[in-house]
Scaffold this motif. Structure first.
Motif, PDB file in Angstrom:
ATOM      1  N   UNK A 286     -19.304 -55.207  53.315  1.00  0.00           N
ATOM      2  CA  UNK A 286     -19.348 -54.122  54.294  1.00  0.00           C
ATOM      3  C   UNK A 286     -20.624 -54.283  55.100  1.00  0.00           C
ATOM      4  N   UNK A 287     -20.508 -54.190  56.417  1.00  0.00           N
ATOM      5  CA  UNK A 287     -21.678 -54.347  57.281  1.00  0.00           C
ATOM      6  C   UNK A 287     -21.894 -53.082  58.089  1.00  0.00           C
ATOM      7  N   UNK A 288     -23.154 -52.670  58.153  1.00  0.00           N
ATOM      8  CA  UNK A 288     -23.511 -51.513  58.971  1.00  0.00           C
ATOM      9  C   UNK A 288     -24.964 -51.675  59.394  1.00  0.00           C
ATOM     10  N   UNK A 289     -25.209 -51.545  60.687  1.00  0.00           N
ATOM     11  CA  UNK A 289     -26.538 -51.829  61.240  1.00  0.00           C
ATOM     12  C   UNK A 289     -26.963 -53.227  60.785  1.00  0.00           C
ATOM     13  N   UNK A 290     -28.095 -53.340  60.156  1.00  0.00           N
ATOM     14  CA  UNK A 290     -28.556 -54.662  59.712  1.00  0.00           C
ATOM     15  C   UNK A 290     -28.274 -54.903  58.235  1.00  0.00           C
ATOM     16  N   UNK A 291     -27.452 -54.024  57.654  1.00  0.00           N
ATOM     17  CA  UNK A 291     -27.207 -54.144  56.216  1.00  0.00           C
ATOM     18  C   UNK A 291     -25.851 -54.789  55.933  1.00  0.00           C
ATOM     19  N   UNK A 292     -25.837 -55.622  54.922  1.00  0.00           N
ATOM     20  CA  UNK A 292     -24.587 -56.247  54.479  1.00  0.00           C
ATOM     21  C   UNK A 292     -24.566 -56.156  52.964  1.00  0.00           C
ATOM     22  N   UNK A 293     -23.552 -55.490  52.428  1.00  0.00           N
ATOM     23  CA  UNK A 293     -23.483 -55.298  50.975  1.00  0.00           C
ATOM     24  C   UNK A 293     -22.108 -55.678  50.441  1.00  0.00           C
ATOM     25  N   UNK A 294     -22.112 -56.049  49.166  1.00  0.00           N
ATOM     26  CA  UNK A 294     -20.901 -56.594  48.536  1.00  0.00           C
ATOM     27  C   UNK A 294     -20.319 -55.610  47.523  1.00  0.00           C
ATOM     28  N   UNK A 295     -19.009 -55.414  47.639  1.00  0.00           N
ATOM     29  CA  UNK A 295     -18.327 -54.486  46.716  1.00  0.00           C
ATOM     30  C   UNK A 295     -16.985 -55.064  46.291  1.00  0.00           C
ATOM     31  N   UNK A 296     -16.416 -54.458  45.267  1.00  0.00           N
ATOM     32  CA  UNK A 296     -15.036 -54.736  44.893  1.00  0.00           C
ATOM     33  C   UNK A 296     -14.207 -53.503  45.245  1.00  0.00           C
ATOM     34  N   UNK A 297     -12.961 -53.718  45.620  1.00  0.00           N
ATOM     35  CA  UNK A 297     -12.066 -52.592  45.902  1.00  0.00           C
ATOM     36  C   UNK A 297     -10.645 -52.941  45.459  1.00  0.00           C
ATOM     37  N   UNK A 298      -9.917 -51.919  45.112  1.00  0.00           N
ATOM     38  CA  UNK A 298      -8.537 -52.063  44.636  1.00  0.00           C
ATOM     39  C   UNK A 298      -7.587 -52.155  45.826  1.00  0.00           C
ATOM     40  N   UNK A 299      -6.743 -53.170  45.834  1.00  0.00           N
ATOM     41  CA  UNK A 299      -5.735 -53.306  46.887  1.00  0.00           C
ATOM     42  C   UNK A 299      -4.616 -52.310  46.583  1.00  0.00           C
ATOM     43  N   UNK A 300      -4.438 -51.332  47.466  1.00  0.00           N
ATOM     44  CA  UNK A 300      -3.522 -50.226  47.183  1.00  0.00           C
ATOM     45  C   UNK A 300      -2.524 -50.036  48.316  1.00  0.00           C
ATOM     46  N   UNK A 301      -1.326 -50.590  48.123  1.00  0.00           N
ATOM     47  CA  UNK A 301      -0.300 -50.484  49.172  1.00  0.00           C
ATOM     48  C   UNK A 301       0.202 -49.049  49.312  1.00  0.00           C
ATOM     49  N   UNK A 302      -0.105 -48.191  48.349  1.00  0.00           N
ATOM     50  CA  UNK A 302       0.301 -46.789  48.428  1.00  0.00           C
ATOM     51  C   UNK A 302      -0.646 -45.932  49.240  1.00  0.00           C
ATOM     52  N   UNK A 303      -1.778 -46.510  49.610  1.00  0.00           N
ATOM     53  CA  UNK A 303      -2.759 -45.746  50.373  1.00  0.00           C
ATOM     54  C   UNK A 303      -2.597 -46.041  51.860  1.00  0.00           C
ATOM     55  N   UNK A 304      -2.494 -45.013  52.660  1.00  0.00           N
ATOM     56  CA  UNK A 304      -2.357 -45.186  54.103  1.00  0.00           C
ATOM     57  C   UNK A 304      -3.624 -45.787  54.692  1.00  0.00           C
ATOM     58  N   UNK A 305      -4.745 -45.381  54.158  1.00  0.00           N
ATOM     59  CA  UNK A 305      -6.042 -45.766  54.705  1.00  0.00           C
ATOM     60  C   UNK A 305      -6.988 -46.049  53.538  1.00  0.00           C
TER      61      UNK A 305
END
Lengths: 132, 84
Positions: free
Chosen positions: A27-46
């Motif tokens: 995820x990038x925002x301004x000058x920051x870049x950070x690493x995460x894990x996230x669940x792939x969820x086809x049931x989630x609209x967003x």
């Protein structure tokens, strides 16, 4: 030199031994870049992420567009932000909801924009998810 | 924050914690009570060109009393303009 890319991701397990299709992303925002894990969820609209993820990036959660998300457990209030995301070598802008009321441990990658960028294969028998 | 070196297959011992996972080695390399504690290990410079998925990343291990999941969200009011 060719950049190392991972396109196949083993499921991660929880405390009960259940496995889930979780993938890494930047995820990038301004000058920051950070690493995460996230669940792939086809049931989630967003996509929806925990509020501390926003805070770690220096994002004011309440500055996003207010929305309400509903599920089988009721509804929660959140704020939509548009963030630069990098997943499996692809960079794009993705809408992500941050919510103080979202208390599930997993960050969720929902369908909006993210699902348009990849062919997503769930190999349930092999406990892995492949992004093509 | 505590540095560790544990296979992700044994991640359940960190239930409820934030962990840092090295996706290449598939190992948990650090654990903390908060995201802030492990922040330095998941932050990269803007110029770092290594691809996402090849560098350590943060994961909150579900609590023991969490789940199973039925994650089914929909947008309820105020339509979201998704064209970017």
């Amino acid at each position: 030199m060719k950049k190392l890319l991972l396109l196949s991701f083993p499921y991660k397990t929880d405390a009960q031994g259940n496995s889930f299709p979780v993938i890494p992303l930047s995820l990038k925002f301004d000058n920051k870049k950070k690493e995460f894990f996230a669940l792939v969820d086809s049931g989630a609209t967003i996509s929806i992420f925990r509020s501390e993820v926003a805070e770690s990036l220096g994002i004011n959660v309440n500055n996003g567009k207010e929305t309400y998300l509903g599920g089988v457990g009721g509804r929660i209030k959140g704020y939509i932000h548009k963030l630069k995301v990098e997943i499996a070598g692809k960079q794009f802008v993705c809408p992500i909801v941050f919510s103080y009321e979202y208390l599930v441990s997993f960050n969720l990658l929902g369908r909006a924009i993210f699902f348009e960028k990849f062919r997503i294969i769930f190999e349930e028998k092999k406990s892995k998810v492949i992004l093509d | 924050m505590k540095k560790v070196y544990v296979s992700t297959k044994n991640i359940k011992q960190f239930a409820g914690k934030w962990v840092v996972i090295d996706p290449i080695k598939d190992k948990v390399i650090a654990v903390g009570d908060t995201l802030e504690e492990i922040d330095s290990l998941i932050t990269r410079s803007k110029d770092d060109r290594r691809a996402s998925g090849t560098v350590p990343a943060a994961f909150k291990v579900p609590r023991k009393d969490e789940g199973p999941y039925i994650l089914c969200f929909y947008e309820e009011i105020a339509p979201i303009k998704l064209s970017i």
